[in-house]
Motif scaffolding. Structure first.
Motif, PDB file in Angstrom:
ATOM      1  N   SER A  60       0.221 -19.190  18.358  1.00 35.88           N
ATOM      2  CA  SER A  60      -1.068 -19.621  17.830  1.00 35.88           C
ATOM      3  C   SER A  60      -1.162 -19.187  16.382  1.00 35.88           C
ATOM      4  O   SER A  60      -0.360 -18.364  15.916  1.00 35.88           O
ATOM      5  CB  SER A  60      -2.222 -19.016  18.643  1.00 35.88           C
ATOM      6  N   TYR A  61      -2.124 -19.756  15.665  1.00 38.91           N
ATOM      7  CA  TYR A  61      -2.332 -19.338  14.275  1.00 38.91           C
ATOM      8  C   TYR A  61      -3.812 -19.343  13.965  1.00 38.91           C
ATOM      9  O   TYR A  61      -4.629 -19.922  14.673  1.00 38.91           O
ATOM     10  CB  TYR A  61      -1.567 -20.225  13.298  1.00 38.91           C
ATOM     11  N   GLU A  62      -4.148 -18.656  12.878  1.00 38.48           N
ATOM     12  CA  GLU A  62      -5.534 -18.569  12.428  1.00 38.48           C
ATOM     13  C   GLU A  62      -5.555 -18.518  10.918  1.00 38.48           C
ATOM     14  O   GLU A  62      -4.533 -18.244  10.258  1.00 38.48           O
ATOM     15  CB  GLU A  62      -6.209 -17.320  13.013  1.00 38.48           C
ATOM     16  N   TYR A  63      -6.734 -18.776  10.335  1.00 35.89           N
ATOM     17  CA  TYR A  63      -6.877 -18.729   8.885  1.00 35.89           C
ATOM     18  C   TYR A  63      -6.980 -17.286   8.392  1.00 35.89           C
ATOM     19  O   TYR A  63      -7.568 -16.435   9.068  1.00 35.89           O
ATOM     20  CB  TYR A  63      -8.147 -19.462   8.445  1.00 35.89           C
ATOM     21  N   GLU A  64      -6.442 -17.061   7.212  1.00 31.47           N
ATOM     22  CA  GLU A  64      -6.703 -15.807   6.524  1.00 31.47           C
ATOM     23  C   GLU A  64      -8.197 -15.730   6.218  1.00 31.47           C
ATOM     24  O   GLU A  64      -8.786 -16.666   5.670  1.00 31.47           O
ATOM     25  CB  GLU A  64      -5.881 -15.764   5.226  1.00 31.47           C
ATOM     26  N   HIS A  65      -8.831 -14.643   6.644  1.00 33.34           N
ATOM     27  CA  HIS A  65     -10.283 -14.454   6.510  1.00 33.34           C
ATOM     28  C   HIS A  65     -11.072 -15.466   7.348  1.00 33.34           C
ATOM     29  O   HIS A  65     -12.211 -15.807   7.010  1.00 33.34           O
ATOM     30  CB  HIS A  65     -10.734 -14.546   5.048  1.00 33.34           C
ATOM     31  N   GLY A  66     -10.485 -15.946   8.434  1.00 31.49           N
ATOM     32  CA  GLY A  66     -11.177 -16.868   9.327  1.00 31.49           C
ATOM     33  C   GLY A  66     -11.388 -16.245  10.692  1.00 31.49           C
ATOM     34  O   GLY A  66     -11.153 -15.046  10.897  1.00 31.49           O
ATOM     35  N   TYR A  67     -11.823 -17.051  11.642  1.00 33.25           N
ATOM     36  CA  TYR A  67     -12.045 -16.560  12.990  1.00 33.25           C
ATOM     37  C   TYR A  67     -10.713 -16.164  13.609  1.00 33.25           C
ATOM     38  O   TYR A  67      -9.705 -16.880  13.462  1.00 33.25           O
ATOM     39  CB  TYR A  67     -12.729 -17.625  13.852  1.00 33.25           C
ATOM     40  N   GLN A  68     -10.686 -15.059  14.305  1.00 29.57           N
ATOM     41  CA  GLN A  68      -9.436 -14.533  14.862  1.00 29.57           C
ATOM     42  C   GLN A  68      -9.100 -15.229  16.184  1.00 29.57           C
ATOM     43  O   GLN A  68      -9.145 -14.659  17.273  1.00 29.57           O
ATOM     44  CB  GLN A  68      -9.549 -13.019  15.043  1.00 29.57           C
ATOM     45  N   GLU A  69      -8.699 -16.495  16.052  1.00 30.10           N
ATOM     46  CA  GLU A  69      -8.415 -17.335  17.209  1.00 30.10           C
ATOM     47  C   GLU A  69      -7.210 -16.839  17.996  1.00 30.10           C
ATOM     48  O   GLU A  69      -7.126 -17.041  19.212  1.00 30.10           O
ATOM     49  CB  GLU A  69      -8.170 -18.775  16.736  1.00 30.10           C
ATOM     50  N   THR A  70      -6.284 -16.186  17.304  1.00 30.27           N
ATOM     51  CA  THR A  70      -5.058 -15.751  17.997  1.00 30.27           C
ATOM     52  C   THR A  70      -5.348 -14.678  19.046  1.00 30.27           C
ATOM     53  O   THR A  70      -4.555 -14.495  19.967  1.00 30.27           O
ATOM     54  CB  THR A  70      -4.016 -15.223  16.998  1.00 30.27           C
ATOM     55  N   LYS A  71      -6.477 -13.982  18.931  1.00 27.04           N
ATOM     56  CA  LYS A  71      -6.819 -12.996  19.955  1.00 27.04           C
ATOM     57  C   LYS A  71      -7.055 -13.670  21.301  1.00 27.04           C
ATOM     58  O   LYS A  71      -6.635 -13.167  22.343  1.00 27.04           O
ATOM     59  CB  LYS A  71      -8.059 -12.204  19.539  1.00 27.04           C
ATOM     60  N   ILE A  72      -7.747 -14.818  21.269  1.00 28.41           N
ATOM     61  CA  ILE A  72      -7.976 -15.573  22.499  1.00 28.41           C
ATOM     62  C   ILE A  72      -6.648 -16.108  23.028  1.00 28.41           C
ATOM     63  O   ILE A  72      -6.337 -15.993  24.219  1.00 28.41           O
ATOM     64  CB  ILE A  72      -8.952 -16.734  22.245  1.00 28.41           C
ATOM     65  N   ALA A  73      -5.864 -16.710  22.132  1.00 25.53           N
ATOM     66  CA  ALA A  73      -4.583 -17.295  22.540  1.00 25.53           C
ATOM     67  C   ALA A  73      -3.654 -16.247  23.142  1.00 25.53           C
ATOM     68  O   ALA A  73      -2.959 -16.511  24.128  1.00 25.53           O
ATOM     69  CB  ALA A  73      -3.920 -17.958  21.331  1.00 25.53           C
ATOM     70  N   LYS A  74      -3.664 -15.069  22.560  1.00 29.34           N
ATOM     71  CA  LYS A  74      -2.802 -13.993  23.067  1.00 29.34           C
ATOM     72  C   LYS A  74      -3.188 -13.603  24.493  1.00 29.34           C
ATOM     73  O   LYS A  74      -2.326 -13.338  25.341  1.00 29.34           O
ATOM     74  CB  LYS A  74      -2.888 -12.779  22.142  1.00 29.34           C
ATOM     75  N   LYS A  75      -4.484 -13.584  24.783  1.00 36.03           N
ATOM     76  CA  LYS A  75      -4.944 -13.266  26.137  1.00 36.03           C
ATOM     77  C   LYS A  75      -4.532 -14.347  27.123  1.00 36.03           C
ATOM     78  O   LYS A  75      -4.135 -14.053  28.266  1.00 36.03           O
ATOM     79  CB  LYS A  75      -6.461 -13.090  26.144  1.00 36.03           C
ATOM     80  N   ILE A  76      -4.613 -15.600  26.695  1.00 39.18           N
ATOM     81  CA  ILE A  76      -4.192 -16.706  27.557  1.00 39.18           C
ATOM     82  C   ILE A  76      -2.702 -16.588  27.863  1.00 39.18           C
ATOM     83  O   ILE A  76      -2.269 -16.716  29.016  1.00 39.18           O
ATOM     84  CB  ILE A  76      -4.509 -18.059  26.892  1.00 39.18           C
ATOM     85  N   PHE A  79       0.561 -16.298  14.131  1.00 42.57           N
ATOM     86  CA  PHE A  79       0.777 -16.577  12.720  1.00 42.57           C
ATOM     87  C   PHE A  79      -0.568 -16.594  11.992  1.00 42.57           C
ATOM     88  O   PHE A  79      -1.601 -16.880  12.599  1.00 42.57           O
ATOM     89  CB  PHE A  79       1.441 -17.946  12.520  1.00 42.57           C
ATOM     90  N   LYS A  80      -0.524 -16.327  10.729  1.00 43.83           N
ATOM     91  CA  LYS A  80      -1.714 -16.424   9.882  1.00 43.83           C
ATOM     92  C   LYS A  80      -1.424 -17.461   8.799  1.00 43.83           C
ATOM     93  O   LYS A  80      -0.421 -17.384   8.092  1.00 43.83           O
ATOM     94  CB  LYS A  80      -2.051 -15.075   9.244  1.00 43.83           C
ATOM     95  N   VAL A  81      -2.297 -18.468   8.686  1.00 43.60           N
ATOM     96  CA  VAL A  81      -2.106 -19.528   7.702  1.00 43.60           C
ATOM     97  C   VAL A  81      -2.288 -18.943   6.309  1.00 43.60           C
ATOM     98  O   VAL A  81      -3.397 -18.524   5.955  1.00 43.60           O
ATOM     99  CB  VAL A  81      -3.103 -20.681   7.920  1.00 43.60           C
ATOM    100  N   PRO A  82      -1.237 -18.892   5.497  1.00 40.88           N
ATOM    101  CA  PRO A  82      -1.355 -18.240   4.188  1.00 40.88           C
ATOM    102  C   PRO A  82      -1.984 -19.143   3.133  1.00 40.88           C
ATOM    103  O   PRO A  82      -1.882 -20.369   3.205  1.00 40.88           O
ATOM    104  CB  PRO A  82       0.102 -17.932   3.825  1.00 40.88           C
ATOM    105  N   LYS A  83      -2.623 -18.531   2.199  1.00 38.13           N
ATOM    106  CA  LYS A  83      -3.235 -19.260   1.098  1.00 38.13           C
ATOM    107  C   LYS A  83      -2.161 -19.956   0.271  1.00 38.13           C
ATOM    108  O   LYS A  83      -1.145 -19.360  -0.083  1.00 38.13           O
ATOM    109  CB  LYS A  83      -4.029 -18.290   0.223  1.00 38.13           C
ATOM    110  N   GLY A  84      -2.378 -21.246  -0.007  1.00 36.72           N
ATOM    111  CA  GLY A  84      -1.477 -21.980  -0.893  1.00 36.72           C
ATOM    112  C   GLY A  84      -0.146 -22.375  -0.299  1.00 36.72           C
ATOM    113  O   GLY A  84       0.749 -22.795  -1.038  1.00 36.72           O
ATOM    114  N   TYR A  85       0.002 -22.303   1.033  1.00 37.71           N
ATOM    115  CA  TYR A  85       1.303 -22.643   1.618  1.00 37.71           C
ATOM    116  C   TYR A  85       1.684 -24.101   1.345  1.00 37.71           C
ATOM    117  O   TYR A  85       2.865 -24.454   1.281  1.00 37.71           O
ATOM    118  CB  TYR A  85       1.297 -22.404   3.133  1.00 37.71           C
ATOM    119  N   LEU A  86       0.670 -24.973   1.183  1.00 37.01           N
ATOM    120  CA  LEU A  86       0.918 -26.406   1.072  1.00 37.01           C
ATOM    121  C   LEU A  86       1.861 -26.756  -0.068  1.00 37.01           C
ATOM    122  O   LEU A  86       2.708 -27.651   0.057  1.00 37.01           O
ATOM    123  CB  LEU A  86      -0.414 -27.143   0.898  1.00 37.01           C
TER     124      LEU A  86
END
Length: 461
Positions: free
Chosen positions: A134-150, A161-168
């Motif tokens: 799973s992944y989440e935004y830097e400074h965003g909601y910590q979605e990976t915590k839910i995914a990790k429990k699943i 993973f954490k989506v890094p700034k400017g990766y595009l």
């Protein structure tokens, strides 16, 4: 002579030649800018089309389309069936499809905080070879915590993973080659971790379409005109319309852009021979939006491994057409499936209803959700004060900030984009994004960026 039969919802598009000059279809490009996806069979070119979903197509020896005929028509033919019987049929069908797609495969399962991937996790809970991420935004909601429990509940190995700034900017040209510039670039976040998936498995199991299939628009029965208005409000991007309208006039196209897109949308809506408003809009969105937007981004996954999608199976669509609308609303089939077959997964937070789960999400209302809302608001205010504003949209990580601005300006102002879009229009919408309304004008900026890559890589005429 060649025959190509397309699925009810193709995983990837098939572009073929048709009659006409090889020149840009400027009207189609305006629609693309305004809505974010190409309509129906449109492409960038007048002499190329995408084969329609659910059709049988005849091509000549030069791969030019000479005939196309529907083999599947969307319909709404609800059976007299109880919810429990519907759940039983869905369970058997869904698990059969997942089993067929993943038996003897090393499965890669993306997990979010929502229901679609959780439903797949329930179906794959006894599979011996599943790796998840799973992944989440830097400074965003910590979605990976839910995914990790699943993942932990299902005993799946898990990577976050954490989506890094400017990766595009490091992968934008690769992404343009992959999706051929048929959708804009800020949504396929998996590009940020592209190489990490190479050795994770050999088949992706993706949950796309579950949210559309197993929910309802919740609308009363509407007239045709009202249905068309709903679709326009649902699909049209305000900033996109503004850019497309300016270009329509700049390119001296006939009539008005608004009259053109309203006519095109109404013509497509008439093709859906369904009376029930909610079923009709679901069919429209699947046939025209999902096939030309959501499916296009699947190419990123396909560039690495085979892609499987349980909800794209023809049998699933045929099943949906026979289910009463009341059984499809409010995600209740997926919720009931998880609660019945993997009750431990039901106890984990549902991101859309946080902090509640599938057993108590009905409490997500005042006063029960006030403590969470207050705590969440306090945290955001504190982070803003500390210079860490909350991020909930991918373009915020790709377009905001000095370094991002350098790359964005390079593609907008130093590429071949100005050969297609007048420089003063590029400047106007860039300035609107920077100075007026970032949310509204992020879309036209993203569309101009997409067209800049198209100009560089695919428009050699």
């Amino acid at each position: 002579m060649k025959t190509i039969k397309t699925p009810i919802l193709p995983i990837n598009k098939t572009i073929v030649k048709t009659q006409g000059k090889h020149e840009l279809d400027l009207e189609a490009i305006c629609l693309f800018i305004a809505f974010g996806f190409f309509f129906d069979t449109d492409t960038y070119w007048r002499d190329e089309v995408v084969l329609s979903p659910g059709t049988t197509n005849q091509l000549d020896e030069k791969d030019t389309l000479i005939a196309s005929k529907k083999w599947f028509d969307w319909h709404y033919s609800p059976r007299e069936i109880s919810f429990q019987q519907t759940l039983h049929e869905f369970t058997n069908l869904f698990e059969t499809i997942v089993k067929e797609q993943t038996t003897n495969k090393n499965v890669i399962l993306p997990i979010s905080g929502g229901l679609d991937s959780r439903t797949q996790a329930a179906a794959l809970r006894n599979h011996p070879n599943v790796k998840s991420y799973s992944y989440e935004y830097e400074h965003g909601y910590q979605e990976t915590k839910i995914a990790k429990k699943i993942a932990a509940t299902c005993h799946f190995p898990f990577q976050s993973f954490k989506v890094p700034k400017g990766y595009l900017w490091h992968c934008i040209e690769d992404l343009a080659e992959i999706n051929q510039c048929y959708s804009e670039f800020t949504h396929p976040r998996q590009m940020a971790f592209f190489d990490s998936f190479r050795d994770m498995g050999d088949v992706f199991s993706l949950g796309h379409m579950g949210d559309l299939m197993f929910d309802s628009f919740g609308l009363p029965q509407l007239s045709f005109d009202e249905e068309a208005d709903v679709l326009i409000k649902l699909l049209l991007k305000k900033g996109g319309f503004e850019l497309a309208n300016d270009l329509w006039q700049s390119w001296n196209l006939e009539g008005s852009f608004e009259a053109y897109f309203v006519l095109r949308l109404r013509e497509l809506l008439k093709e859906i021979k369904i009376d029930n408003t909610n079923a009709k809009l679901r069919a429209f969105k699947t046939n025209y939006f999902v096939s030309r937007w959501s499916s296009n981004n699947l190419a990123v996954f396909e560039a690495l491994h085979t892609v499987t999608l349980p909800y794209y199976d023809n049998r699933m669509f045929e099943f949906i057409c026979t289910i009463p609308e009341e059984h499809l609303s409010n995600r209740q089939l997926q919720i009931a499936y998880i609660k019945q077959n993997a009750p431990d997964l039901a106890k984990i937070t549902w991101q859309e209803q946080r902090p509640f789960n599938l057993n108590n999400y009905h409490l997500n209302k005042v006063p029960y959700n006030l403590p969470y809302r207050v705590a969440n608001k306090t945290k955001r205010v504190y982070n803003d004060f500390c210079g860490k504003p909350y991020v909930s949209r991918n373009w915020e990580l790709q377009f905001v900030g000095k370094e991002n601005d350098v790359h964005l300006k390079h593609w907008l102002f130093e590429s071949k984009l100005k050969d297609l879009i007048p420089l003063h229009i590029i400047q106007q919408f860039y300035d609107n994004f920077k100075e007026k309304d970032r949310i509204k004008y992020s879309h036209p900026v993203s569309m101009m960026l997409t067209l800049a890559l198209f100009q560089e890589k695919f428009n050699n005429f």
